[in-house]
Structures are given as C-alpha cells and as structure tokens.
Design a protein around this motif. Sequence first.
Motif, PDB file in Angstrom:
ATOM      1  N   LEU A 210      38.813  51.111  18.171  1.00  0.00           N
ATOM      2  CA  LEU A 210      37.966  52.019  18.935  1.00  0.00           C
ATOM      3  C   LEU A 210      37.084  51.328  19.973  1.00  0.00           C
ATOM      4  O   LEU A 210      36.998  51.784  21.114  1.00  0.00           O
ATOM      5  N   LEU A 211      36.404  50.283  19.577  1.00  0.00           N
ATOM      6  CA  LEU A 211      35.397  49.664  20.444  1.00  0.00           C
ATOM      7  C   LEU A 211      35.946  48.522  21.294  1.00  0.00           C
ATOM      8  O   LEU A 211      35.565  48.361  22.455  1.00  0.00           O
ATOM      9  N   ARG A 212      36.841  47.731  20.725  1.00  0.00           N
ATOM     10  CA  ARG A 212      37.358  46.550  21.429  1.00  0.00           C
ATOM     11  C   ARG A 212      38.016  46.881  22.774  1.00  0.00           C
ATOM     12  O   ARG A 212      37.761  46.180  23.758  1.00  0.00           O
ATOM     13  N   PRO A 213      38.855  47.928  22.879  1.00  0.00           N
ATOM     14  CA  PRO A 213      39.467  48.213  24.184  1.00  0.00           C
ATOM     15  C   PRO A 213      38.426  48.489  25.283  1.00  0.00           C
ATOM     16  O   PRO A 213      38.588  48.035  26.416  1.00  0.00           O
ATOM     17  N   LEU A 214      37.368  49.187  24.931  1.00  0.00           N
ATOM     18  CA  LEU A 214      36.308  49.450  25.901  1.00  0.00           C
ATOM     19  C   LEU A 214      35.636  48.154  26.347  1.00  0.00           C
ATOM     20  O   LEU A 214      35.406  47.940  27.540  1.00  0.00           O
ATOM     21  N   LEU A 215      35.349  47.281  25.391  1.00  0.00           N
ATOM     22  CA  LEU A 215      34.727  46.006  25.732  1.00  0.00           C
ATOM     23  C   LEU A 215      35.655  45.125  26.565  1.00  0.00           C
ATOM     24  O   LEU A 215      35.200  44.411  27.463  1.00  0.00           O
ATOM     25  N   VAL A 216      36.935  45.160  26.273  1.00  0.00           N
ATOM     26  CA  VAL A 216      37.898  44.378  27.053  1.00  0.00           C
ATOM     27  C   VAL A 216      37.910  44.851  28.506  1.00  0.00           C
ATOM     28  O   VAL A 216      37.902  44.041  29.435  1.00  0.00           O
ATOM     29  N   ILE A 217      37.898  46.161  28.703  1.00  0.00           N
ATOM     30  CA  ILE A 217      37.890  46.695  30.068  1.00  0.00           C
ATOM     31  C   ILE A 217      36.593  46.338  30.785  1.00  0.00           C
ATOM     32  O   ILE A 217      36.601  45.914  31.943  1.00  0.00           O
ATOM     33  N   LEU A 218      35.465  46.492  30.096  1.00  0.00           N
ATOM     34  CA  LEU A 218      34.171  46.212  30.724  1.00  0.00           C
ATOM     35  C   LEU A 218      33.982  44.735  31.079  1.00  0.00           C
ATOM     36  O   LEU A 218      33.267  44.409  32.018  1.00  0.00           O
ATOM     37  N   THR A 219      34.603  43.874  30.307  1.00  0.00           N
ATOM     38  CA  THR A 219      34.436  42.435  30.537  1.00  0.00           C
ATOM     39  C   THR A 219      35.662  41.799  31.196  1.00  0.00           C
ATOM     40  O   THR A 219      35.804  40.575  31.173  1.00  0.00           O
ATOM     41  N   LEU A 220      36.506  42.616  31.786  1.00  0.00           N
ATOM     42  CA  LEU A 220      37.737  42.100  32.392  1.00  0.00           C
ATOM     43  C   LEU A 220      37.504  40.994  33.424  1.00  0.00           C
ATOM     44  O   LEU A 220      38.206  39.979  33.389  1.00  0.00           O
TER      45      LEU A 220
ATOM     46  N   LEU B  97      38.003  36.690  25.326  1.00  0.00           N
ATOM     47  CA  LEU B  97      38.463  37.591  24.271  1.00  0.00           C
ATOM     48  C   LEU B  97      38.056  37.090  22.889  1.00  0.00           C
ATOM     49  O   LEU B  97      37.817  37.885  21.981  1.00  0.00           O
ATOM     50  N   LEU B  98      37.946  35.776  22.736  1.00  0.00           N
ATOM     51  CA  LEU B  98      37.453  35.223  21.471  1.00  0.00           C
ATOM     52  C   LEU B  98      36.003  35.621  21.233  1.00  0.00           C
ATOM     53  O   LEU B  98      35.598  35.888  20.102  1.00  0.00           O
ATOM     54  N   VAL B  99      35.220  35.665  22.303  1.00  0.00           N
ATOM     55  CA  VAL B  99      33.824  36.090  22.185  1.00  0.00           C
ATOM     56  C   VAL B  99      33.767  37.559  21.753  1.00  0.00           C
ATOM     57  O   VAL B  99      32.955  37.932  20.896  1.00  0.00           O
ATOM     58  N   ILE B 100      34.627  38.382  22.331  1.00  0.00           N
ATOM     59  CA  ILE B 100      34.676  39.796  21.938  1.00  0.00           C
ATOM     60  C   ILE B 100      35.080  39.926  20.470  1.00  0.00           C
ATOM     61  O   ILE B 100      34.483  40.695  19.715  1.00  0.00           O
ATOM     62  N   ASN B 101      36.083  39.158  20.047  1.00  0.00           N
ATOM     63  CA  ASN B 101      36.507  39.194  18.642  1.00  0.00           C
ATOM     64  C   ASN B 101      35.382  38.753  17.718  1.00  0.00           C
ATOM     65  O   ASN B 101      35.174  39.339  16.652  1.00  0.00           O
ATOM     66  N   ALA B 102      34.651  37.715  18.109  1.00  0.00           N
ATOM     67  CA  ALA B 102      33.521  37.253  17.305  1.00  0.00           C
ATOM     68  C   ALA B 102      32.445  38.330  17.229  1.00  0.00           C
ATOM     69  O   ALA B 102      31.850  38.556  16.167  1.00  0.00           O
ATOM     70  N   ALA B 103      32.212  39.024  18.335  1.00  0.00           N
ATOM     71  CA  ALA B 103      31.229  40.107  18.334  1.00  0.00           C
ATOM     72  C   ALA B 103      31.648  41.233  17.396  1.00  0.00           C
ATOM     73  O   ALA B 103      30.803  41.810  16.694  1.00  0.00           O
ATOM     74  N   MET B 104      32.936  41.531  17.347  1.00  0.00           N
ATOM     75  CA  MET B 104      33.422  42.579  16.447  1.00  0.00           C
ATOM     76  C   MET B 104      33.205  42.173  14.986  1.00  0.00           C
ATOM     77  O   MET B 104      32.819  42.992  14.157  1.00  0.00           O
ATOM     78  N   ILE B 105      33.440  40.912  14.679  1.00  0.00           N
ATOM     79  CA  ILE B 105      33.244  40.423  13.311  1.00  0.00           C
ATOM     80  C   ILE B 105      31.760  40.427  12.952  1.00  0.00           C
ATOM     81  O   ILE B 105      31.385  40.815  11.841  1.00  0.00           O
ATOM     82  N   LEU B 106      30.911  40.033  13.884  1.00  0.00           N
ATOM     83  CA  LEU B 106      29.472  40.079  13.626  1.00  0.00           C
ATOM     84  C   LEU B 106      28.992  41.520  13.427  1.00  0.00           C
ATOM     85  O   LEU B 106      28.137  41.773  12.572  1.00  0.00           O
ATOM     86  N   LEU B 107      29.538  42.451  14.190  1.00  0.00           N
ATOM     87  CA  LEU B 107      29.186  43.859  14.016  1.00  0.00           C
ATOM     88  C   LEU B 107      29.575  44.342  12.624  1.00  0.00           C
ATOM     89  O   LEU B 107      28.779  45.002  11.937  1.00  0.00           O
ATOM     90  N   VAL B 108      30.769  44.004  12.193  1.00  0.00           N
ATOM     91  CA  VAL B 108      31.224  44.402  10.859  1.00  0.00           C
ATOM     92  C   VAL B 108      30.335  43.782   9.785  1.00  0.00           C
ATOM     93  O   VAL B 108      29.980  44.445   8.804  1.00  0.00           O
ATOM     94  N   SER B 109      29.924  42.537   9.987  1.00  0.00           N
ATOM     95  CA  SER B 109      29.071  41.887   8.984  1.00  0.00           C
ATOM     96  C   SER B 109      27.693  42.535   8.912  1.00  0.00           C
ATOM     97  O   SER B 109      27.040  42.476   7.870  1.00  0.00           O
ATOM     98  N   ARG B 110      27.269  43.165   9.994  1.00  0.00           N
ATOM     99  CA  ARG B 110      25.974  43.865   9.984  1.00  0.00           C
ATOM    100  C   ARG B 110      26.089  45.234   9.317  1.00  0.00           C
ATOM    101  O   ARG B 110      25.116  45.740   8.773  1.00  0.00           O
ATOM    102  N   ILE B 111      27.283  45.818   9.332  1.00  0.00           N
ATOM    103  CA  ILE B 111      27.476  47.164   8.791  1.00  0.00           C
ATOM    104  C   ILE B 111      27.810  47.132   7.301  1.00  0.00           C
ATOM    105  O   ILE B 111      27.286  47.940   6.525  1.00  0.00           O
ATOM    106  N   ILE B 112      28.669  46.216   6.893  1.00  0.00           N
ATOM    107  CA  ILE B 112      29.153  46.162   5.503  1.00  0.00           C
ATOM    108  C   ILE B 112      28.196  45.325   4.661  1.00  0.00           C
ATOM    109  O   ILE B 112      28.073  44.115   4.881  1.00  0.00           O
ATOM    110  N   PRO B 113      27.522  45.936   3.693  1.00  0.00           N
ATOM    111  CA  PRO B 113      26.674  45.135   2.800  1.00  0.00           C
ATOM    112  C   PRO B 113      27.549  44.263   1.899  1.00  0.00           C
ATOM    113  O   PRO B 113      28.575  44.711   1.396  1.00  0.00           O
ATOM    114  N   GLY B 114      27.161  43.032   1.739  1.00  0.00           N
ATOM    115  CA  GLY B 114      27.924  42.115   0.900  1.00  0.00           C
ATOM    116  C   GLY B 114      28.887  41.239   1.667  1.00  0.00           C
ATOM    117  O   GLY B 114      29.492  40.341   1.101  1.00  0.00           O
TER     118      GLY B 114
END
Length: 122
Positions: free
Chosen positions: A46-56, A67-84
């Motif tokens: 859902l979010l990654r395609p939008l970020l890829v277009i915005l940061t083209l 793209l590695l920075v975007i992938n890292a941002a997605m992982i950091l976002l998931v780590s903020r949402i999922i407890p544990g």
Amino acid sequence: MLHFLLRAVFAAFGLAIASRLVPGVTYDAPTTLFLAALLLGVVNALLRPLLVILTLPITVLSFGLFLLVINAAMILLVSRIIPGFHVSGFVPGLLVAIITGLTSWAGTLLLGDLKRLNNRSS
C-alpha cells in the motif's frame, strides 16, 4: 491468498535471520515475527509504491540505492506498530531490509520453481 501467506513466511524467516545477525533487532515471540511479516507485506503493497513514485528523482540519481532507504523506512514503521518487534534505528533497519529482501527474493524464486514444477505435472 496462499501466495501472500507463503511470501509472509519467507519474510518472517528473513526477519528471524536478521534478529540473529543484526544487533538491535529483537522480537518477543514467533507469532510476533509472523505478524510483523504480514504487516510488512501490507505496508509494502500500500505505502511503498507511493513512496517510490514520490522519491523517483532521488532514486534515479542514486542508481536505485534509495530504494533500500525506503525498505528500511517500511521496516522501521512496522517495528513502531507491532508491539514486541523492535528495530533500534536506521542502520539496523537498513541491514534488516537487505536480509529480508534477499530471503524474500530466494522465496520468490523457490515459489516460481514450485509453480513451474506443478504446471509440468498437471
């Protein structure tokens, strides 16, 4: 749906490997890891395609490395949402992105090979 779940299993496997290899990456339980992998799949869809277009422009200038920075941002976002599921910062997130990307790539190759074998036997 089955394909998505199998890809999530490979992503969870990558996250497990990353938690062993990268300091600052931890998880509380295997179910937490699978939930993180599921959410990562949803966020990437859902979010990654939008970020890829915005940061083209910066992606092109960096020869795709951004793209590695975007992938890292997605992982950091998931780590903020999922407890544990914890990723302590950007560099560990970047390393997790690389490891998870490699295991997901290998899983995609394996799933493709299994699909081809299945089509031949039919």
